[in-house]
Design a protein around this motif. Structure first.
Motif, PDB file in Angstrom:
ATOM      1  N   SER A   1       0.820  -1.213   0.000  1.00 48.31           N
ATOM      2  CA  SER A   1       0.000   0.000   0.000  1.00 48.31           C
ATOM      3  C   SER A   1       0.852   1.260   0.000  1.00 48.31           C
ATOM      4  N   GLY A   2       2.093   1.142   0.424  1.00 51.38           N
ATOM      5  CA  GLY A   2       2.992   2.281   0.400  1.00 51.38           C
ATOM      6  C   GLY A   2       2.866   3.214   1.583  1.00 51.38           C
ATOM      7  N   ILE A   3       2.314   2.736   2.671  1.00 47.54           N
ATOM      8  CA  ILE A   3       2.200   3.573   3.870  1.00 47.54           C
ATOM      9  C   ILE A   3       3.285   3.174   4.872  1.00 47.54           C
ATOM     10  N   ARG A   4       3.594   4.080   5.795  1.00 45.84           N
ATOM     11  CA  ARG A   4       4.589   3.785   6.826  1.00 45.84           C
ATOM     12  C   ARG A   4       4.051   2.749   7.820  1.00 45.84           C
ATOM     13  N   PRO A   5       4.896   1.941   8.398  1.00 42.47           N
ATOM     14  CA  PRO A   5       4.447   0.966   9.401  1.00 42.47           C
ATOM     15  C   PRO A   5       3.725   1.613  10.577  1.00 42.47           C
ATOM     16  N   VAL A   6       4.074   2.858  10.903  1.00 42.15           N
ATOM     17  CA  VAL A   6       3.451   3.510  12.049  1.00 42.15           C
ATOM     18  C   VAL A   6       1.943   3.639  11.874  1.00 42.15           C
ATOM     19  N   VAL A   7       1.479   3.739  10.641  1.00 38.42           N
ATOM     20  CA  VAL A   7       0.035   3.872  10.406  1.00 38.42           C
ATOM     21  C   VAL A   7      -0.687   2.601  10.855  1.00 38.42           C
ATOM     22  N   ALA A   8      -0.195   1.453  10.406  1.00 41.55           N
ATOM     23  CA  ALA A   8      -0.817   0.185  10.817  1.00 41.55           C
ATOM     24  C   ALA A   8      -0.634  -0.049  12.316  1.00 41.55           C
ATOM     25  N   ARG A   9       0.540   0.328  12.840  1.00 39.43           N
ATOM     26  CA  ARG A   9       0.769   0.167  14.284  1.00 39.43           C
ATOM     27  C   ARG A   9      -0.223   1.000  15.089  1.00 39.43           C
ATOM     28  N   ARG A  10      -0.544   2.187  14.570  1.00 41.37           N
ATOM     29  CA  ARG A  10      -1.463   3.040  15.306  1.00 41.37           C
ATOM     30  C   ARG A  10      -2.876   2.448  15.320  1.00 41.37           C
ATOM     31  N   ILE A  11      -3.260   1.790  14.226  1.00 37.54           N
ATOM     32  CA  ILE A  11      -4.548   1.080  14.226  1.00 37.54           C
ATOM     33  C   ILE A  11      -4.525  -0.040  15.269  1.00 37.54           C
ATOM     34  N   CYS A  12      -3.415  -0.778  15.322  1.00 37.51           N
ATOM     35  CA  CYS A  12      -3.276  -1.830  16.338  1.00 37.51           C
ATOM     36  C   CYS A  12      -3.365  -1.225  17.733  1.00 37.51           C
ATOM     37  N   GLY A  13      -2.805  -0.029  17.898  1.00 40.37           N
ATOM     38  CA  GLY A  13      -2.870   0.635  19.196  1.00 40.37           C
ATOM     39  C   GLY A  13      -4.292   0.942  19.607  1.00 40.37           C
ATOM     40  N   LEU A  14      -5.120   1.405  18.662  1.00 40.28           N
ATOM     41  CA  LEU A  14      -6.532   1.645  18.982  1.00 40.28           C
ATOM     42  C   LEU A  14      -7.209   0.359  19.452  1.00 40.28           C
ATOM     43  N   LEU A  15      -6.931  -0.734  18.756  1.00 43.66           N
ATOM     44  CA  LEU A  15      -7.529  -2.019  19.133  1.00 43.66           C
ATOM     45  C   LEU A  15      -7.058  -2.460  20.519  1.00 43.66           C
ATOM     46  N   ASN A  16      -5.770  -2.390  20.747  1.00 39.66           N
ATOM     47  CA  ASN A  16      -5.208  -2.891  22.007  1.00 39.66           C
ATOM     48  C   ASN A  16      -5.578  -2.025  23.202  1.00 39.66           C
ATOM     49  N   LYS A  17      -5.775  -0.724  22.968  1.00 42.57           N
ATOM     50  CA  LYS A  17      -6.141   0.182  24.065  1.00 42.57           C
ATOM     51  C   LYS A  17      -7.660   0.326  24.227  1.00 42.57           C
ATOM     52  N   GLY A  18      -8.426  -0.252  23.312  1.00 47.30           N
ATOM     53  CA  GLY A  18      -9.880  -0.197  23.429  1.00 47.30           C
ATOM     54  C   GLY A  18     -10.496   1.120  23.005  1.00 47.30           C
ATOM     55  N   VAL A  19      -9.868   1.810  22.065  1.00 50.77           N
ATOM     56  CA  VAL A  19     -10.440   3.027  21.495  1.00 50.77           C
ATOM     57  C   VAL A  19     -11.225   2.633  20.241  1.00 50.77           C
ATOM     58  N   THR A  20     -12.521   2.890  20.240  1.00 50.68           N
ATOM     59  CA  THR A  20     -13.377   2.476  19.124  1.00 50.68           C
ATOM     60  C   THR A  20     -13.961   3.702  18.441  1.00 50.68           C
ATOM     61  N   PRO A  21     -13.537   4.009  17.230  1.00 47.66           N
ATOM     62  CA  PRO A  21     -14.118   5.145  16.514  1.00 47.66           C
ATOM     63  C   PRO A  21     -15.629   4.995  16.346  1.00 47.66           C
ATOM     64  N   LEU A  22     -16.305   6.124  16.336  1.00 44.73           N
ATOM     65  CA  LEU A  22     -17.742   6.137  16.082  1.00 44.73           C
ATOM     66  C   LEU A  22     -17.943   6.201  14.571  1.00 44.73           C
ATOM     67  N   VAL A  23     -18.546   5.164  14.018  1.00 40.71           N
ATOM     68  CA  VAL A  23     -18.641   5.030  12.560  1.00 40.71           C
ATOM     69  C   VAL A  23     -20.107   4.948  12.147  1.00 40.71           C
ATOM     70  N   PRO A  24     -20.651   5.986  11.510  1.00 35.76           N
ATOM     71  CA  PRO A  24     -22.027   5.897  11.010  1.00 35.76           C
ATOM     72  C   PRO A  24     -22.170   4.750  10.024  1.00 35.76           C
ATOM     73  N   SER A  25     -23.326   4.110  10.040  1.00 34.87           N
ATOM     74  CA  SER A  25     -23.494   2.862   9.292  1.00 34.87           C
ATOM     75  C   SER A  25     -23.809   3.055   7.816  1.00 34.87           C
ATOM     76  N   ARG A  26     -24.308   4.221   7.438  1.00 33.09           N
ATOM     77  CA  ARG A  26     -24.721   4.428   6.041  1.00 33.09           C
ATOM     78  C   ARG A  26     -23.796   5.426   5.336  1.00 33.09           C
ATOM     79  N   GLY A  27     -23.649   5.226   4.022  1.00 34.87           N
ATOM     80  CA  GLY A  27     -22.865   6.161   3.240  1.00 34.87           C
ATOM     81  C   GLY A  27     -21.900   5.510   2.273  1.00 34.87           C
ATOM     82  N   SER A  28     -21.804   4.175   2.283  1.00 37.59           N
ATOM     83  CA  SER A  28     -20.893   3.478   1.367  1.00 37.59           C
ATOM     84  C   SER A  28     -21.683   2.793   0.260  1.00 37.59           C
ATOM     85  N   VAL A  29     -21.181   2.927  -0.980  1.00 34.54           N
ATOM     86  CA  VAL A  29     -21.773   2.201  -2.102  1.00 34.54           C
ATOM     87  C   VAL A  29     -20.939   0.981  -2.484  1.00 34.54           C
TER      88      VAL A  29
END
Length: 506
Positions: A111-139
């Motif tokens: 994908s060409g992104i830095r490892p820190v980006v994926a690590r930060r997603i792992c950090g959200l999971l491991n620390k229990g931070v859950t983004p608020l994601v509206p359910s509608r809007g994707s086609v």
């Protein structure tokens, strides 16, 4: 700990992290691949040649060049502008599944992104931070842009999130969890929002639940058949070996084993009934077709879990722009799943009717009431099941053929996979409630046949079920009982006898 390398994530891993708090990490080999691809993107971003989403706009604006000093702003703008979801938020387990699958896709290293980006997603999971994601809007083409953008917002310290049960701003959640907000570099914004992970997360969790329901449906059918004093002869292996669909064979085997040793069956061996109704006799053919649909869906989802679905992708020193973000594979699979589960609910409702209908349940009290006439018994449970099946039928109408052109006609054929996923989630819940009602009516009918008992294995299941949803001795409200029965089915893998799992695994 689930280690992400972009090629080995399983559906069971998704459940472990999404629903049971499992932690995640990046595989060291994945980090090396990610760094190598990132070096390519850095060189391209600094060059003169236009590279889509690296130094150009996105979508219809792909031909618009962006100055080097504006590349970070471009990525922030991509995230902010795409965060346009509406509707009730997706459940926490779904959002956690999205983040896990997204991190795994990035771990493929193309994908060409830095490892820190994926690590930060792992950090959200491991620390229990859950983004608020509206359910509608994707086609469901160009990926699930809006849902993924709402997750990316939190990564950069914006948007909203839930942390330790409290809803708060994304920045406040990161601060409370001691996570530093990301500064997005070139291409990283588009890589975070481009992919099929929202529909796949919904579909994966729905599939795992559906596999449980398919097995539980065989159990419910076996209880119903014995309560109606049907015959297991239709489950003879010789019948199914000459039409050897795998799901049919598995369903027939489980039904056959579940009914072994029934006192009820022994009590009517000499009866004149030759054949049972289709809802009993053809259960392996119907339930088996559902099982085979789920098996094919598992194959599709297993591939998608470990697929690169953003755009462009890095191969060696070259980036290639394509369409792996298109969700058609998933949309088709989830629409088919909704159809299959609707059939599972429909045949269950027909058995419920046979259990309560005095014209069909010979030898059982009308509507399984202790005092028919004075009491309505289980009459209205069949009405509720009919309503649930009717709703399933509406929701089973496929979304995948319904493309609507988007993005200035650049994205002129889309999958509508997120619509398929949201419908499927509802069908799973409705099917679970129908099967819960069948378990309630079947166990009540078995109670009417006492002192005769069903088979030892079914008695074990019946005992576990009636502990949470006991038979009725008089008319009482049913809603709480249906909810308790459905919750019991949600925990199917924990409450089923070990023997059922062993039979089904053979």
């Amino acid at each position: 700990m689930v280690s992400l390398n972009g090629s080995a994530l399983t559906l069971e891993d998704v459940a472990q992290v999404a629903r049971h708090g499992g932690e995640v990490e990046l595989d060291p080999h994945a980090v090396k691949r990610m760094k190598a691809a990132r070096e390519v993107i850095d060189r391209l971003a600094a060059g003169e040649a236009p590279v889509y989403a690296v130094n150009t706009g996105v979508g219809l604006l792909a031909d618009t060049r962006v100055a080097p000093e504006e590349l970070e702003q471009l990525q922030r703008n991509v995230v902010r502008s795409h965060a346009c979801g509406v509707g009730e938020p997706l459940p926490e387990d779904v959002v956690r599944a999205i983040m896990l699958i997204r991190a795994n896709v990035l771990a493929k290293g193309i994908s060409g992104i830095r490892p820190v980006v994926a690590r930060r997603i792992c950090g959200l999971l491991n620390k229990g931070v859950t983004p608020l994601v509206p359910s509608r809007g994707s086609v469901g083409a160009s990926g699930d842009l809006a849902p993924l953008a709402h997750i990316a917002l939190v990564l950069i310290g914006e948007g909203e999130a839930v942390y330790q049960g409290q809803r708060m701003s994304g920045g406040a959640a990161l601060s409370a969890a001691l996570i530093e907000p990301l500064r997005l570099h070139s291409k990283e914004g588009i890589s975070l929002v481009n992919g099929t992970q929202a529909m796949l997360a919904l579909g994966t969790l729905a599939l795992l639940d559906s596999e449980d329901l398919a097995e539980a449906a065989d159990v419910a059918c076996a209880l119903s058949l014995d309560a109606l004093r049907g015959t297991p002869k239709a489950f003879d292996p010789r019948i199914h070996e000459v039409r050897p669909h795998p799901g049919q064979l598995a369903s027939a085997k489980l039904l056959r084993r579940l009914l072994e040793g029934s006192e009820i069956r022994a009590s009517h061996q000499a009866c004149r009934r030759v054949q049972d109704a289709y809802s009993l006799r053809c259960a392996p053919q119907v339930h088996g077709a559902v099982r085979d649909t789920l098996t094919e869906t598992r194959r599709v989802f297993g591939i998608e879990l470990n697929s690169a679905t953003d755009n462009p992708l890095v191969f060696g020193e070259e980036t290639l722009s394509g369409g792996n973000f298109h969700g058609q594979h998933l949309a088709f699979a989830m629409d088919f799943m909704a159809i299959a589960l609707t059939a599972l609910a429909g045949i269950s409702e027909r058995r419920i009717d046979r259990l309560v209908n005095p014209a069909l349940n010979e030898g059982l009290p009308p509507f399984l009431a202790h005092h028919p006439g004075l009491e309505s018994g289980y009459m209205m449970l069949q009405v509720t099941a009919a309503a649930l099946v009717a709703e399933c039928r509406v929701l089973a109408t496929p979304a995948s053929p319904g493309s609507i052109t988007t993005s200035g006609n650049k994205e002129d054929f889309v999958s509508m996979g997120m619509t398929s996923a949201l419908k499927l989630r509802q069908v799973v819940e409705l099917t679970r409630q129908v099967l819960a009602i069948e378990l309630m009516t079947a166990t009540q009918a078995l109670e009417c046949l006492r002192p005769l008992k069903t088979s030892p294995l079914l008695e074990e299941i019946r005992t576990a079920f009636v502990a949470v949803c006991p038979p009725r001795k008089d008319d009482q409200p049913f809603s709480a009982g249906i909810a308790a029965a459905a919750d019991w089915l949600k925990r199917w893998r924990a409450v089923r006898p070990t023997a059922v799992a062993e039979i089904d695994a053979q």
